[in-house]
Write a protein that holds these residues in place. Structure first.
Motif, PDB file in Angstrom:
ATOM      1  N   LEU A 179      86.694  33.726  93.174  1.00  0.00           N
ATOM      2  CA  LEU A 179      85.488  32.413  93.188  1.00  0.00           C
ATOM      3  C   LEU A 179      86.026  31.212  92.949  1.00  0.00           C
ATOM      4  O   LEU A 179      85.311  30.160  93.080  1.00  0.00           O
ATOM      5  N   PHE A 180      87.284  31.048  92.408  1.00  0.00           N
ATOM      6  CA  PHE A 180      87.960  29.822  92.091  1.00  0.00           C
ATOM      7  C   PHE A 180      87.912  28.702  93.248  1.00  0.00           C
ATOM      8  O   PHE A 180      87.164  27.729  92.792  1.00  0.00           O
ATOM      9  N   GLU A 181      88.272  28.971  94.180  1.00  0.00           N
ATOM     10  CA  GLU A 181      88.295  28.242  95.432  1.00  0.00           C
ATOM     11  C   GLU A 181      86.697  27.985  95.875  1.00  0.00           C
ATOM     12  O   GLU A 181      86.671  26.619  96.258  1.00  0.00           O
ATOM     13  N   VAL A 182      86.088  28.829  95.895  1.00  0.00           N
ATOM     14  CA  VAL A 182      84.748  28.619  96.328  1.00  0.00           C
ATOM     15  C   VAL A 182      83.854  27.491  95.480  1.00  0.00           C
ATOM     16  O   VAL A 182      83.267  26.734  96.037  1.00  0.00           O
ATOM     17  N   GLU A 183      83.951  27.868  94.014  1.00  0.00           N
ATOM     18  CA  GLU A 183      83.480  27.081  92.807  1.00  0.00           C
ATOM     19  C   GLU A 183      83.936  25.691  93.112  1.00  0.00           C
ATOM     20  O   GLU A 183      83.316  24.532  92.894  1.00  0.00           O
ATOM     21  N   ALA A 184      85.365  25.586  93.364  1.00  0.00           N
ATOM     22  CA  ALA A 184      86.086  23.981  93.476  1.00  0.00           C
ATOM     23  C   ALA A 184      85.432  23.192  94.396  1.00  0.00           C
ATOM     24  O   ALA A 184      85.379  22.222  94.286  1.00  0.00           O
ATOM     25  N   GLU A 185      85.414  24.122  95.502  1.00  0.00           N
ATOM     26  CA  GLU A 185      84.748  23.281  96.794  1.00  0.00           C
ATOM     27  C   GLU A 185      83.538  22.902  96.862  1.00  0.00           C
ATOM     28  O   GLU A 185      83.154  21.778  97.157  1.00  0.00           O
ATOM     29  N   ARG A 186      82.706  23.578  96.149  1.00  0.00           N
ATOM     30  CA  ARG A 186      81.127  23.384  96.133  1.00  0.00           C
ATOM     31  C   ARG A 186      81.112  22.178  95.027  1.00  0.00           C
ATOM     32  O   ARG A 186      80.251  21.192  95.490  1.00  0.00           O
ATOM     33  N   ALA A 187      81.822  22.185  93.991  1.00  0.00           N
ATOM     34  CA  ALA A 187      81.777  21.159  92.998  1.00  0.00           C
ATOM     35  C   ALA A 187      82.340  19.667  93.428  1.00  0.00           C
ATOM     36  O   ALA A 187      81.717  18.818  93.484  1.00  0.00           O
ATOM     37  N   LYS A 188      83.412  19.940  94.393  1.00  0.00           N
ATOM     38  CA  LYS A 188      83.871  18.770  94.928  1.00  0.00           C
ATOM     39  C   LYS A 188      82.870  18.146  96.004  1.00  0.00           C
ATOM     40  O   LYS A 188      82.840  16.854  96.141  1.00  0.00           O
ATOM     41  N   LYS A 189      82.440  18.930  96.787  1.00  0.00           N
ATOM     42  CA  LYS A 189      81.285  18.450  97.921  1.00  0.00           C
ATOM     43  C   LYS A 189      80.143  17.869  97.196  1.00  0.00           C
ATOM     44  O   LYS A 189      79.560  16.967  97.637  1.00  0.00           O
ATOM     45  N   LEU A 190      79.489  18.445  96.143  1.00  0.00           N
ATOM     46  CA  LEU A 190      78.617  17.726  95.245  1.00  0.00           C
ATOM     47  C   LEU A 190      79.150  16.435  94.742  1.00  0.00           C
ATOM     48  O   LEU A 190      78.373  15.490  94.616  1.00  0.00           O
ATOM     49  N   TYR A 191      80.148  16.608  94.042  1.00  0.00           N
ATOM     50  CA  TYR A 191      80.829  15.338  93.780  1.00  0.00           C
ATOM     51  C   TYR A 191      80.873  14.097  94.444  1.00  0.00           C
ATOM     52  O   TYR A 191      80.338  12.805  94.357  1.00  0.00           O
TER      53      TYR A 191
END
Length: 324
Positions: A123-135
């Motif tokens: 889940l590392f990449e999924v959570e990182a990408e979601r966080a970056k998109k929201l940011y």
């Protein structure tokens, strides 16, 4: 809650942390670490704490963000799982690598965001990408306010998997509505507006009014300040009742009598809020949502923000003194 018992636990834990954190660690950071252990109802383990600090030093370069005065804070966060310290620190470094690859800058804020990530490597990449998109979406709504210190909330809220543009727009709507109600503009208000989207990204005007009510109650008795805005957000979305707010006031006053809080009354209020929130979320029906599984993550997010805020003030004061 036995107020005197909690006060004694805070004083005892503070002394233990202070003796191991080192003379160079500011009192405010020691208080923040103490707050973390007491809030989560966890016993301070000196052996694990020392091992975590040593492992972080071993795996970070001299100029790493981890080498600053928040090293003990990070060590405290990493002792929570009960797993091998080496395993936990290695996983943190891998999470940080993934966050950097996703576009986050290497800073203490990205490490704090990494701590909030799921431990499942898939889940590392999924959570990182979601966080970056929201940011990125948050940055569009508030270009000058959104910065590295929003990484933790981008990670925390990105886990919801909502449309990032709609999510960020809801944050901006809350920010503007709260500003009209007299809340002070700035990073703290942005954090409050972010927290209000935690359970639902649709704008709810009653949440704005409830946040106003809670801030007034805390302000009348304890002089609540902008640094308390995020915790007010948590108390709002979890529908904490007036009676519980009065318990927070009583506990904050009790803690304020300790010498540790003599010049840090604002942290006494933050700790009191965190303790009550933890107790309420242990029984989901008391807050209307099932938060028992993620309460520690929420407390960590708030304590992380507090730690960074305290550190920034300490650094600024030291810089001013040296220039003077």
């Amino acid at each position: 809650m036995r107020l005197d018992t909690i006060r004694h636990e805070v004083e005892t834990t503070y002394d233990k942390v202070k003796s191991l954190a080192g003379w160079s660690v500011s009192k405010n950071v020691v208080l923040t670490i103490t707050s973390y252990y007491v809030t989560a109802e966890r016993e301070f383990n000196a052996v694990d704490f020392n091992r975590a600090m040593a492992a972080l030093k071993e795996r970070s370069g001299w100029f790493s963000p981890l080498r600053g005065h928040l090293l003990p804070m990070m060590a405290a966060f990493l002792t929570q799982s009960g797993n091998s310290v080496d395993e936990v620190v290695d996983r943190l470094m891998e999470k940080q690598r993934v966050l950097k690859q996703a576009g986050f800058r290497n800073s203490i804020h990205s490490y704090l965001a990494a701590i909030l990530m799921n431990d499942d490597a898939d889940l590392f990449e999924v959570e990182a990408e979601r966080a970056k998109k929201l940011y990125n979406a948050m940055k569009k709504q508030h270009f000058f306010l959104t910065s590295e210190d929003d990484y933790t909330y981008a990670m925390l809220l990105g886990k919801k998997g909502e449309d990032p543009e709609l999510h960020a727009k809801a944050m901006r709507n809350y920010y503007d509505a709260l500003r009209k109600e007299g809340f002070r503009a700035g990073n703290e208000l942005q954090w409050l507006s972010q927290v209000l989207t935690y359970t639902d990204i649709d704008f709810k005007s009653h949440l704005v009014q409830r946040a106003v009510r809670i801030f007034e109650m805390l302000g009348d008795d304890l002089k609540a300040m902008p640094v308390h805005y995020p915790m007010i957000g948590f108390l709002t979305v979890f529908d904490v009742e007036d009676g519980n707010i009065r318990e927070i006031i009583s506990l904050a006053k009790e803690l304020g009598q300790s010498k540790q809080f003599k010049w840090n009354r604002e942290m006494a209020l933050s700790l009191a809020c965190g303790i009550l929130l933890h107790h309420l979320t242990e029984s989901a029906d008391q807050v209307g949502v099932s938060m028992a599984a993620s309460v520690d993550m929420i407390i960590q997010a708030q304590q992380a923000v507090m730690a960074v805020t305290v550190a920034a003030v300490a650094t600024s004061s030291a810089h001013s003194a040296s220039n003077g």
